[in-house]
Design an enzyme around this catalytic site. Sequence first.
Site, PDB file in Angstrom:
ATOM      1  N   TYR A 144     -14.736  -1.321   9.624  1.00 49.98           N
ATOM      2  CA  TYR A 144     -15.393  -2.090   8.570  1.00 49.98           C
ATOM      3  C   TYR A 144     -14.332  -2.893   7.836  1.00 49.98           C
ATOM      4  CZ  TYR A 144     -18.157  -3.069   4.358  1.00 49.98           C
ATOM      5  OH  TYR A 144     -18.820  -3.687   3.327  1.00 49.98           O
ATOM      6  N   ASP A 239      -5.983  -3.736   8.575  1.00 52.52           N
ATOM      7  CA  ASP A 239      -6.798  -3.602   7.370  1.00 52.52           C
ATOM      8  C   ASP A 239      -6.445  -2.245   6.757  1.00 52.52           C
ATOM      9  OD1 ASP A 239      -8.719  -3.057   5.464  1.00 52.52           O
ATOM     10  OD2 ASP A 239     -10.349  -3.973   6.607  1.00 52.52           O
ATOM     11  N   LYS A 267      -8.886  -1.994  -3.391  1.00 52.34           N
ATOM     12  CA  LYS A 267      -8.951  -1.300  -4.685  1.00 52.34           C
ATOM     13  C   LYS A 267      -7.737  -0.456  -5.091  1.00 52.34           C
ATOM     14  CE  LYS A 267     -12.145   0.700  -1.583  1.00 52.34           C
ATOM     15  NZ  LYS A 267     -13.425   0.241  -1.083  1.00 52.34           N
TER      16      LYS A 267
HETATM   17  N1  HOZ Z   1     -18.446   0.666   1.617  1.00 55.00           N
HETATM   18  C1  HOZ Z   1     -17.849   1.630   0.776  1.00 55.00           C
HETATM   19  C2  HOZ Z   1     -17.333   2.808   1.500  1.00 55.00           C
HETATM   20  N2  HOZ Z   1     -16.668   2.598   2.685  1.00 55.00           N
HETATM   21  C3  HOZ Z   1     -18.755   2.112  -0.314  1.00 55.00           C
HETATM   22  C4  HOZ Z   1     -18.654   1.230  -1.472  1.00 55.00           C
HETATM   23  C5  HOZ Z   1     -19.384   1.754  -2.705  1.00 55.00           C
HETATM   24  O1  HOZ Z   1     -20.537   2.135  -2.650  1.00 55.00           O
HETATM   25  O2  HOZ Z   1     -18.770   1.744  -3.734  1.00 55.00           O
END
Ligand code: HOZ
Length: 430
Positions: A144, A239, A267
């Site tokens: 992802y 990534d 983040k």
């Molecule tokens: N796509 C995020 C985890 N791989 C989740 C993001 C969220 O809900 O904060």
Amino acid sequence: MDFTNSNNLFSEAKRYIPGGVNSPVRAFKSVGGNPVFFERGVGSKMYDVDGNEFIDYIGSWGPHLFGHNPPFIKSALIEAIDNGTSFGAPNELEVKMAKIIKELVPSVELVRMVNSGTEATMSAIRVARAYTNKEKIIKFEGCYHGHADYFLIKAGSGALTLGVPTSPGVTKSNAADTLLADFNNIESVKNLINQNKDNIAAIIIEPIAGNMGVIKADENFLVQLRNLCNEEKIVLIFDEVMSGFRVAAGGAQEILGIEPDLTTFGKIIGGGLPVGAFGGKKAIMQMIAPEGQVYQAGTLSGNPLAMAAGYAALSYIKEHPEIYVQLEKNSSYLEQGFKENLKKLNKNFAINRVGSMLCMFFTEAEVNDYKSAVSSNTELYAKYFHEMLNAGIYLPPAQFEAMFISTVHSLNDLDNTIKAHYNSLKKVIN
Ligand code: HOZ
């Protein structure tokens, strides 16, 4: 546990927000029931709007290496906020951030700050295309890279969890430029390169996949990938939105010993604030505007709040290398506890762990790619998740995500989690 206030908030949220949430996985769709609304996080704990306490293993999906709201990040933020929230103009902290990222991750010669991991990966692909003057990209099934159109092809995370790995709304032409290879399978990459000779701009990979559960790329596979990229003049992008600064100060590339051409971060470099960055080889990065012609911009990029929190986090990492010893200690303790429980229960579920990223798959197969990951019994995970939730343990509300362990998970937290793990599994597997 009583979730009345959360349930009420969710009903109200659904009137104003699609599905009641601002990011799909947190809606609990794949585990059923209603999401929990949180009020505050302190250390290893989160507290919901009904006053329930949870030991948290999401850590805002990675950034909370030192738990929630560590005092040194809080004070850096308070100091920064006194000076203003956003300038839309350069500030000194941006320079300090770039410098410390380069120090900790030597493959990064130049770095550009953005506001999320999605922006980082989108921009990395654009500059890779410009640099190579080629169009197609290769990604791996189950990885992802955020929600830009050309990444939502057999993507992991929420896309996989909700059964829409390839999203409607992605045009055929966008999808056609993204080629899919099998994680940990170099032959699948070679085939794609041969079928698209001289038209692959970039290969993007999570070297430690954290969005189809946790799967570490095989070292030999990565060496071959690196060599292929060199031979074929393809930009190799790691990534490291999840693994960067989490598995080591220098990320996955440090522990795996492979240098990518570009790296994307998210983040974690903002100490949990909305932030991302992409960086790498000077020859590629200097194509970015205004030095070069590849356009990329953002008013909030490098904003003083995110920079202050991020700089505090990265400085702490630099000055305290022992945190990785602590993270390893806590995480292996948890892993061992889980393994002993499984043994007692006569189950052989796969547990993958790299440093403080861990995932227990509800399958007895060895999990090393997308296909083996999706052999997990997600219904069983859902039952287990709710048992754990009721025992005060907050896990990712989806099988195909990572648990994140922090330096401040105490022995008591870990023992309680191991106990809850045993009791929950015992209930759901029979
Ligand atoms: N796509 C995020 C985890 N791989 C989740 C993001 C969220 O809900 O904060």
